[in-house]
Design a protein around this motif. Structure first.
Motif, short mmCIF file in Angstrom:
data_model
loop_
_atom_site.label_atom_id
_atom_site.label_comp_id
_atom_site.label_asym_id
_atom_site.label_seq_id
_atom_site.Cartn_x
_atom_site.Cartn_y
_atom_site.Cartn_z
N ALA A 21 -9.78 -3.51 -12.46
CA ALA A 21 -10.53 -2.40 -11.86
C ALA A 21 -10.45 -1.20 -12.77
CB ALA A 21 -9.99 -2.07 -10.48
N LEU A 22 -11.25 -1.20 -13.81
CA LEU A 22 -11.16 -0.17 -14.83
C LEU A 22 -11.72 1.17 -14.40
CD1 LEU A 22 -12.14 -2.30 -17.97
CD2 LEU A 22 -9.85 -1.65 -17.20
N ASP A 23 -12.42 1.22 -13.28
CA ASP A 23 -13.07 2.45 -12.87
C ASP A 23 -12.26 3.28 -11.89
OD1 ASP A 23 -15.28 1.20 -10.22
OD2 ASP A 23 -13.30 0.53 -10.92
N VAL A 24 -11.06 2.84 -11.54
CA VAL A 24 -10.28 3.59 -10.56
C VAL A 24 -8.80 3.41 -10.84
CG1 VAL A 24 -10.25 1.67 -8.93
CG2 VAL A 24 -9.93 3.99 -8.09
N ALA A 25 -8.03 4.46 -10.57
CA ALA A 25 -6.57 4.38 -10.69
C ALA A 25 -5.98 4.09 -9.33
CB ALA A 25 -6.01 5.67 -11.25
N GLY A 26 -5.19 3.02 -9.24
CA GLY A 26 -4.54 2.68 -7.99
C GLY A 26 -3.19 3.36 -7.85
N ASP A 27 -2.74 3.52 -6.63
CA ASP A 27 -1.47 4.16 -6.31
C ASP A 27 -0.47 3.07 -5.95
OD1 ASP A 27 -0.09 6.17 -3.70
OD2 ASP A 27 0.17 6.43 -5.85
N TYR A 28 0.60 2.97 -6.71
CA TYR A 28 1.57 1.90 -6.53
C TYR A 28 2.97 2.48 -6.27
CZ TYR A 28 -2.11 -1.02 -8.43
OH TYR A 28 -3.30 -1.66 -8.63
N TRP A 29 3.75 1.71 -5.48
CA TRP A 29 5.10 2.14 -5.11
C TRP A 29 6.10 1.03 -5.42
CZ3 TRP A 29 6.35 6.97 -3.33
CH2 TRP A 29 5.30 7.79 -2.94
N GLY A 30 7.30 1.44 -5.79
CA GLY A 30 8.41 0.51 -5.92
C GLY A 30 9.09 0.30 -4.58
N GLN A 31 10.11 -0.56 -4.59
CA GLN A 31 10.78 -0.93 -3.35
C GLN A 31 11.85 0.08 -2.94
OE1 GLN A 31 11.49 -2.14 -6.27
NE2 GLN A 31 13.72 -2.18 -6.44
N GLY A 32 12.22 0.96 -3.86
CA GLY A 32 13.23 1.97 -3.55
C GLY A 32 14.61 1.58 -4.03
N THR A 33 15.38 2.58 -4.41
CA THR A 33 16.77 2.37 -4.81
C THR A 33 17.62 3.46 -4.16
OG1 THR A 33 18.27 2.02 -6.68
CG2 THR A 33 16.57 3.70 -6.97
N GLN A 34 18.76 3.06 -3.63
CA GLN A 34 19.62 4.00 -2.90
C GLN A 34 20.48 4.81 -3.87
OE1 GLN A 34 19.99 4.54 0.63
NE2 GLN A 34 21.22 6.28 -0.09
N VAL A 35 20.48 6.11 -3.65
CA VAL A 35 21.39 7.01 -4.37
C VAL A 35 22.26 7.70 -3.31
CG1 VAL A 35 21.60 9.10 -5.76
CG2 VAL A 35 19.86 7.39 -6.32
N THR A 36 23.57 7.54 -3.46
CA THR A 36 24.51 8.15 -2.53
C THR A 36 25.47 9.04 -3.31
OG1 THR A 36 24.40 6.23 -1.06
CG2 THR A 36 26.26 7.73 -0.77
N VAL A 37 25.53 10.31 -2.91
CA VAL A 37 26.42 11.28 -3.56
C VAL A 37 27.50 11.65 -2.55
CG1 VAL A 37 26.61 13.46 -4.78
CG2 VAL A 37 24.46 12.15 -4.86
N SER A 38 28.71 11.18 -2.84
CA SER A 38 29.79 11.38 -1.89
C SER A 38 31.13 11.26 -2.60
CB SER A 38 29.71 10.34 -0.77
OG SER A 38 30.81 10.43 0.10
N SER A 39 32.10 12.01 -2.10
CA SER A 39 33.45 11.90 -2.66
C SER A 39 34.27 10.91 -1.85
CB SER A 39 34.13 13.27 -2.66
OG SER A 39 34.11 13.84 -1.37
#
Length: 122
Positions: free
Chosen positions: A104-122
């Motif tokens: 589909a050269l005439d349009v840019a599609g919007d794509y998402w990844g599955q996500g990755t967890q970031v946890t900031v904690s001591s």
């Protein structure tokens, strides 16, 4: 047709650093922009940082001066360098990309990844 694969999340202490990667693959003709969003429990998804293929960047106010986004156009990969991490940075981080596919050269599609967890904690 297009896959976004994130990596690099994990547990880090306050003040620490992490680097997230997002690799795009599949029937890619060109990538217009890539970015990172995050969503904490009970909150809306918000923009963290975005970058165009030309290198123009945009950051969310809460991460300015601490996070840096970069892109390797040859590898179809975006990186998010996160420094001086705070507990409030804890969230699932999602990669997003505007991609033109071979089919589909005439349009840019919007794509998402599955996500990755970031946890900031001591």
């Amino acid at each position: 047709q297009v896959q976004l694969v994130e990596s690099g999340g994990g547990l880090v202490q306050p003040g620490g650093s992490l680097r997230l990667s997002c690799a795009a693959s599949g029937s890619i003709f060109s990538i217009h922009a890539m970015g990172w969003y995050r969503q904490a429990p009970g909150k809306q998804r918000e923009l963290v940082a975005a970058i165009t293929s030309g290198g123009s960047t945009n950051y969310g106010d809460s991460v300015k001066g601490r996070f840096t986004i970069s892109i390797d156009n040859a590898k179809n990969t975006a990186y998010l360098h996160m420094n001086s991490l705070k507990p409030e940075d804890t969230a699932v981080y999602y990669c997003n990309a505007d991609i033109v596919t071979i089919q589909a050269l005439d349009v840019a599609g919007d794509y998402w990844g599955q996500g990755t967890q970031v946890t900031v904690s001591s």
